[in-house]
Motif scaffolding. Structure first.
Motif, PDB file in Angstrom:
ATOM      1  N   UNK A   1      45.267  44.625  25.441  1.00  0.00           N
ATOM      2  CA  UNK A   1      46.145  45.041  24.361  1.00  0.00           C
ATOM      3  C   UNK A   1      47.259  45.965  24.838  1.00  0.00           C
ATOM      4  N   UNK A   2      46.974  46.776  25.863  1.00  0.00           N
ATOM      5  CA  UNK A   2      48.038  47.585  26.463  1.00  0.00           C
ATOM      6  C   UNK A   2      49.110  46.683  27.070  1.00  0.00           C
ATOM      7  N   UNK A   3      48.676  45.663  27.803  1.00  0.00           N
ATOM      8  CA  UNK A   3      49.627  44.735  28.423  1.00  0.00           C
ATOM      9  C   UNK A   3      50.403  43.956  27.373  1.00  0.00           C
TER      10      UNK A   3
ATOM     11  N   UNK B   1      53.096  36.568  18.745  1.00  0.00           N
ATOM     12  CA  UNK B   1      52.619  37.790  19.396  1.00  0.00           C
ATOM     13  C   UNK B   1      51.966  38.730  18.378  1.00  0.00           C
ATOM     14  N   UNK B   2      52.557  38.811  17.201  1.00  0.00           N
ATOM     15  CA  UNK B   2      51.979  39.643  16.147  1.00  0.00           C
ATOM     16  C   UNK B   2      50.593  39.148  15.768  1.00  0.00           C
ATOM     17  N   UNK B   3      50.421  37.833  15.675  1.00  0.00           N
ATOM     18  CA  UNK B   3      49.114  37.262  15.376  1.00  0.00           C
ATOM     19  C   UNK B   3      48.099  37.612  16.459  1.00  0.00           C
ATOM     20  N   UNK B   4      48.521  37.566  17.713  1.00  0.00           N
ATOM     21  CA  UNK B   4      47.624  37.894  18.823  1.00  0.00           C
ATOM     22  C   UNK B   4      47.192  39.355  18.730  1.00  0.00           C
ATOM     23  N   UNK B   5      48.124  40.239  18.434  1.00  0.00           N
ATOM     24  CA  UNK B   5      47.768  41.652  18.294  1.00  0.00           C
ATOM     25  C   UNK B   5      46.767  41.853  17.166  1.00  0.00           C
ATOM     26  N   UNK B   6      46.994  41.175  16.053  1.00  0.00           N
ATOM     27  CA  UNK B   6      46.076  41.308  14.917  1.00  0.00           C
ATOM     28  C   UNK B   6      44.681  40.790  15.255  1.00  0.00           C
ATOM     29  N   UNK B   7      44.610  39.745  16.053  1.00  0.00           N
ATOM     30  CA  UNK B   7      43.319  39.149  16.398  1.00  0.00           C
ATOM     31  C   UNK B   7      42.524  39.998  17.380  1.00  0.00           C
ATOM     32  N   UNK B   8      43.205  40.743  18.228  1.00  0.00           N
ATOM     33  CA  UNK B   8      42.513  41.445  19.319  1.00  0.00           C
ATOM     34  C   UNK B   8      42.498  42.964  19.178  1.00  0.00           C
ATOM     35  N   UNK B   9      43.185  43.504  18.180  1.00  0.00           N
ATOM     36  CA  UNK B   9      43.348  44.960  18.109  1.00  0.00           C
ATOM     37  C   UNK B   9      42.014  45.693  17.954  1.00  0.00           C
ATOM     38  N   UNK B  10      41.034  45.082  17.307  1.00  0.00           N
ATOM     39  CA  UNK B  10      39.738  45.735  17.096  1.00  0.00           C
ATOM     40  C   UNK B  10      38.685  45.284  18.096  1.00  0.00           C
ATOM     41  N   UNK B  11      39.096  44.585  19.141  1.00  0.00           N
ATOM     42  CA  UNK B  11      38.133  44.048  20.095  1.00  0.00           C
ATOM     43  C   UNK B  11      37.266  45.103  20.742  1.00  0.00           C
ATOM     44  N   UNK B  12      37.867  46.188  21.213  1.00  0.00           N
ATOM     45  CA  UNK B  12      37.084  47.233  21.885  1.00  0.00           C
ATOM     46  C   UNK B  12      36.119  47.905  20.918  1.00  0.00           C
TER      47      UNK B  12
END
Length: 268
Positions: free
Chosen positions: A22-24, A128-139
């Motif tokens: 997510x940083x990248x 890209x926005x969709x990708x951020x939404x999908x992975x933002x809570x992964x950790x």
């Protein structure tokens, strides 16, 4: 009996990879040169997340355990993380394809008009926005799943094969925040993303001296370093899962002595 912290440690490693991913992702600039190349590189990172999640499912399958409702929930959560990242990778590939075919003068779809450069950028940004939404809570989800798994395995009678290091409440809180990707350092000062959590630089240094955390260069703007758990840090944190948490220290003043005692002292 199989050590219940092994898959939990792998989940914490997955959490760290979500944070790096997510940083990248935040660092991708579609208006810079070679945006499709950056997107393809990011796709590799995203696919690694899905591969890791599916591997953890295989590790679960090797555990001899009763598939209680909690264990079934753990399976569902990890499979969900895998599916979310597979979908995210597809969005990244679509974004790269849109930029490539538009630059080559080819319609995005056979029956569509050729996109302008601006339209192509907008389409890529939306993905890209969709990708951020999908992975933002992964950790955060990976940490919660690891804790649920160890707590349930303890309830079933499994015990870790190693002893967890002694951790103060402050250190335990710091390790949890770090595992969730919430701690960066700028100018030797911790920056915490989560409200209500405080982590001092002295706490980070004490954890570093014990080999429980490490720092890496951070790709986010205005953030110098990202703090991650080491293998020993992950092992130590998972060893605390399923155990009563120590009370959080408060800043409340001690209660004053009763007035009768104070008055008695004054008459002596």
């Amino acid at each position: 009996m199989t050590n219940p912290t092994v898959p939990a440690e792998q989940l914490l490693a997955l959490a760290a990879d979500f944070t790096r991913h997510n940083d990248a992702l935040v660092g991708i600039r579609l208006t810079a040169s070679g945006p499709a190349t950056a997107l393809n590189h990011q796709t590799d990172l995203t696919q690694h997340l899905s591969d890791s999640a599916l591997h953890i499912v295989d590790v679960f399958n090797e555990q001899s355990m009763y598939h209680s409702p909690a264990i079934r929930a753990v399976y569902a959560r990890v499979k969900q993380l895998a599916q979310l990242t597979i979908t995210a990778a597809d969005h990244l590939l679509n974004a790269a394809d849109i930029l490539d075919v538009t630059r080559a003068g080819i319609p995005v779809n056979d029956d569509s008009l050729l996109l302008t450069s601006r339209q192509a950028l907008d389409e890529a940004r939306s993905r890209l926005t969709l990708v951020r939404d999908l992975t933002v809570l992964g950790a955060t989800d990976a940490l919660a799943t690891a804790e649920l798994f160890v707590a349930e395995r303890r309830r079933q009678g499994a015990r870790p094969l190693h002893k967890s290091p002694a951790l103060s409440t402050t250190q335990n809180t710091a390790l949890r925040a770090i595992a969730q990707g919430e701690v960066t350092i700028t100018d030797d000062r911790p920056i915490i993303r989560s409200d209500g959590v405080r982590v001092s630089i002295s706490t980070i240094r004490s954890l570093e001296s014990r080999g429980l955390v490490t720092r890496e260069p951070c790709l986010l703007r205005h953030h110098d370093e990202r703090v991650h758990l080491t293998a020993d840090g992950s092992r130590g944190l998972t060893g605390t899962f399923g155990l009563p948490r120590p009370p959080v220290p408060t800043a409340a003043r001690p209660a004053s002595r009763p007035a009768t005692i104070a008055a008695r002292a004054a008459t002596r």
